[in-house]
Scaffold this motif. Sequence first.
Motif, PDB file in Angstrom:
ATOM      1  N   ALA A  54       0.833  -1.210   0.000  1.00  0.00           N
ATOM      2  CA  ALA A  54       0.000   0.000   0.000  1.00  0.00           C
ATOM      3  C   ALA A  54       0.866   1.257   0.000  1.00  0.00           C
ATOM      4  CB  ALA A  54      -0.942  -0.013   1.206  1.00  0.00           C
ATOM      5  N   ILE A  55       1.919   1.240   0.790  1.00  0.00           N
ATOM      6  CA  ILE A  55       2.838   2.383   0.827  1.00  0.00           C
ATOM      7  C   ILE A  55       3.564   2.520  -0.510  1.00  0.00           C
ATOM      8  CG2 ILE A  55       4.934   3.291   1.914  1.00  0.00           C
ATOM      9  CD1 ILE A  55       3.874   1.885   4.532  1.00  0.00           C
ATOM     10  N   ALA A  56       3.965   1.392  -1.085  1.00  0.00           N
ATOM     11  CA  ALA A  56       4.631   1.416  -2.392  1.00  0.00           C
ATOM     12  C   ALA A  56       3.706   1.994  -3.460  1.00  0.00           C
ATOM     13  CB  ALA A  56       5.095   0.017  -2.781  1.00  0.00           C
ATOM     14  N   ALA A  57       2.407   1.674  -3.393  1.00  0.00           N
ATOM     15  CA  ALA A  57       1.445   2.219  -4.360  1.00  0.00           C
ATOM     16  C   ALA A  57       1.385   3.735  -4.254  1.00  0.00           C
ATOM     17  CB  ALA A  57       0.065   1.599  -4.135  1.00  0.00           C
ATOM     18  N   ARG A  58       1.409   4.253  -3.034  1.00  0.00           N
ATOM     19  CA  ARG A  58       1.423   5.711  -2.847  1.00  0.00           C
ATOM     20  C   ARG A  58       2.678   6.327  -3.444  1.00  0.00           C
ATOM     21  NH1 ARG A  58      -3.193   8.422  -1.350  1.00  0.00           N
ATOM     22  NH2 ARG A  58      -4.248   7.257   0.261  1.00  0.00           N
ATOM     23  N   HIS A  59       3.816   5.701  -3.181  1.00  0.00           N
ATOM     24  CA  HIS A  59       5.083   6.215  -3.715  1.00  0.00           C
ATOM     25  C   HIS A  59       5.098   6.156  -5.239  1.00  0.00           C
ATOM     26  CE1 HIS A  59       7.324   6.945  -0.032  1.00  0.00           C
ATOM     27  NE2 HIS A  59       6.855   5.799   0.445  1.00  0.00           N
ATOM     28  N   MET A  60       4.557   5.086  -5.808  1.00  0.00           N
ATOM     29  CA  MET A  60       4.532   4.954  -7.265  1.00  0.00           C
ATOM     30  C   MET A  60       3.620   6.007  -7.884  1.00  0.00           C
ATOM     31  SD  MET A  60       5.940   3.385  -9.772  1.00  0.00           S
ATOM     32  CE  MET A  60       6.602   1.811  -9.247  1.00  0.00           C
ATOM     33  N   ALA A  61       2.496   6.305  -7.231  1.00  0.00           N
ATOM     34  CA  ALA A  61       1.603   7.361  -7.724  1.00  0.00           C
ATOM     35  C   ALA A  61       2.336   8.697  -7.749  1.00  0.00           C
ATOM     36  CB  ALA A  61       0.354   7.441  -6.852  1.00  0.00           C
ATOM     37  N   GLY A  69       3.684  13.418 -15.279  1.00  0.00           N
ATOM     38  CA  GLY A  69       2.707  14.496 -15.228  1.00  0.00           C
ATOM     39  C   GLY A  69       1.288  14.063 -14.886  1.00  0.00           C
ATOM     40  N   HIS A  70       1.119  12.843 -14.376  1.00  0.00           N
ATOM     41  CA  HIS A  70      -0.216  12.381 -13.978  1.00  0.00           C
ATOM     42  C   HIS A  70      -0.668  13.098 -12.712  1.00  0.00           C
ATOM     43  CE1 HIS A  70      -0.523   8.513 -16.396  1.00  0.00           C
ATOM     44  NE2 HIS A  70       0.717   8.906 -16.629  1.00  0.00           N
ATOM     45  N   ASP A  71      -1.963  13.204 -12.537  1.00  0.00           N
ATOM     46  CA  ASP A  71      -2.500  13.644 -11.264  1.00  0.00           C
ATOM     47  C   ASP A  71      -2.221  12.530 -10.253  1.00  0.00           C
ATOM     48  OD1 ASP A  71      -4.448  15.334  -9.564  1.00  0.00           O
ATOM     49  OD2 ASP A  71      -5.307  13.301  -9.506  1.00  0.00           O
ATOM     50  N   GLU A  72      -1.606  12.863  -9.124  1.00  0.00           N
ATOM     51  CA  GLU A  72      -1.163  11.847  -8.170  1.00  0.00           C
ATOM     52  C   GLU A  72      -2.319  11.008  -7.617  1.00  0.00           C
ATOM     53  OE1 GLU A  72       1.417  11.494  -4.033  1.00  0.00           O
ATOM     54  OE2 GLU A  72       1.523  13.334  -5.198  1.00  0.00           O
ATOM     55  N   LYS A  73      -3.406  11.648  -7.271  1.00  0.00           N
ATOM     56  CA  LYS A  73      -4.553  10.919  -6.718  1.00  0.00           C
ATOM     57  C   LYS A  73      -5.159   9.984  -7.762  1.00  0.00           C
ATOM     58  CE  LYS A  73      -8.851  11.597  -4.173  1.00  0.00           C
ATOM     59  NZ  LYS A  73      -9.770  12.580  -3.585  1.00  0.00           N
ATOM     60  N   ARG A  78      -5.717   4.476 -10.082  1.00  0.00           N
ATOM     61  CA  ARG A  78      -5.474   3.565 -11.209  1.00  0.00           C
ATOM     62  C   ARG A  78      -4.633   2.367 -10.752  1.00  0.00           C
ATOM     63  NH1 ARG A  78      -7.984   2.403 -14.824  1.00  0.00           N
ATOM     64  NH2 ARG A  78      -6.278   2.048 -16.273  1.00  0.00           N
ATOM     65  N   ILE A  79      -3.644   2.634  -9.904  1.00  0.00           N
ATOM     66  CA  ILE A  79      -2.829   1.547  -9.356  1.00  0.00           C
ATOM     67  C   ILE A  79      -3.703   0.601  -8.534  1.00  0.00           C
ATOM     68  CG2 ILE A  79      -1.000   1.013  -7.677  1.00  0.00           C
ATOM     69  CD1 ILE A  79       0.362   3.669  -8.665  1.00  0.00           C
ATOM     70  N   LEU A  80      -4.556   1.161  -7.683  1.00  0.00           N
ATOM     71  CA  LEU A  80      -5.458   0.324  -6.879  1.00  0.00           C
ATOM     72  C   LEU A  80      -6.416  -0.460  -7.773  1.00  0.00           C
ATOM     73  CD1 LEU A  80      -6.331   2.686  -3.891  1.00  0.00           C
ATOM     74  CD2 LEU A  80      -4.588   0.886  -4.010  1.00  0.00           C
ATOM     75  N   HIS A  81      -6.855   0.160  -8.864  1.00  0.00           N
ATOM     76  CA  HIS A  81      -7.734  -0.528  -9.814  1.00  0.00           C
ATOM     77  C   HIS A  81      -7.009  -1.741 -10.417  1.00  0.00           C
ATOM     78  CE1 HIS A  81     -11.013  -0.860 -12.737  1.00  0.00           C
ATOM     79  NE2 HIS A  81     -10.073  -1.088 -13.649  1.00  0.00           N
TER      80      HIS A  81
END
Length: 106
Positions: A54-61, A69-73, A78-81
């Motif tokens: 979960a923490i890695a997903a946040r860091h990857m976002a 240039g993606h919106d972080e949220k 998208r990663i969670l999807h």
Amino acid sequence: MSDAPSEFQLTVPDSVAADPGAIELIRIWWSKDEPVMSVMPAFDDPARFGELLAIAARHMAYGYAVRHGHDEKTAYHRILHGLSDVIKADNVATVAEPATLKGGNA
């Protein structure tokens, strides 16, 4: 892997290099259109690895926001999807490569 373009090379963070108790838990490559990984199940409780993911997903976002240039949220969702799709499909098989002393050390 040292011949890979510099844009694909990762470095060990200084804080990790300075920590004698640091352990590497996972290495992941994208190879031949699929993920290949080397894992170290070091936690006693597998839930801790879930927390790490979960923490890695946040860091990857954050990385997608900075690098592409993606919106972080939006990137995080998208990663969670993607995680959810794989969990729902329940069709991932573990294929262990034979351990060898020559070649890589991962």
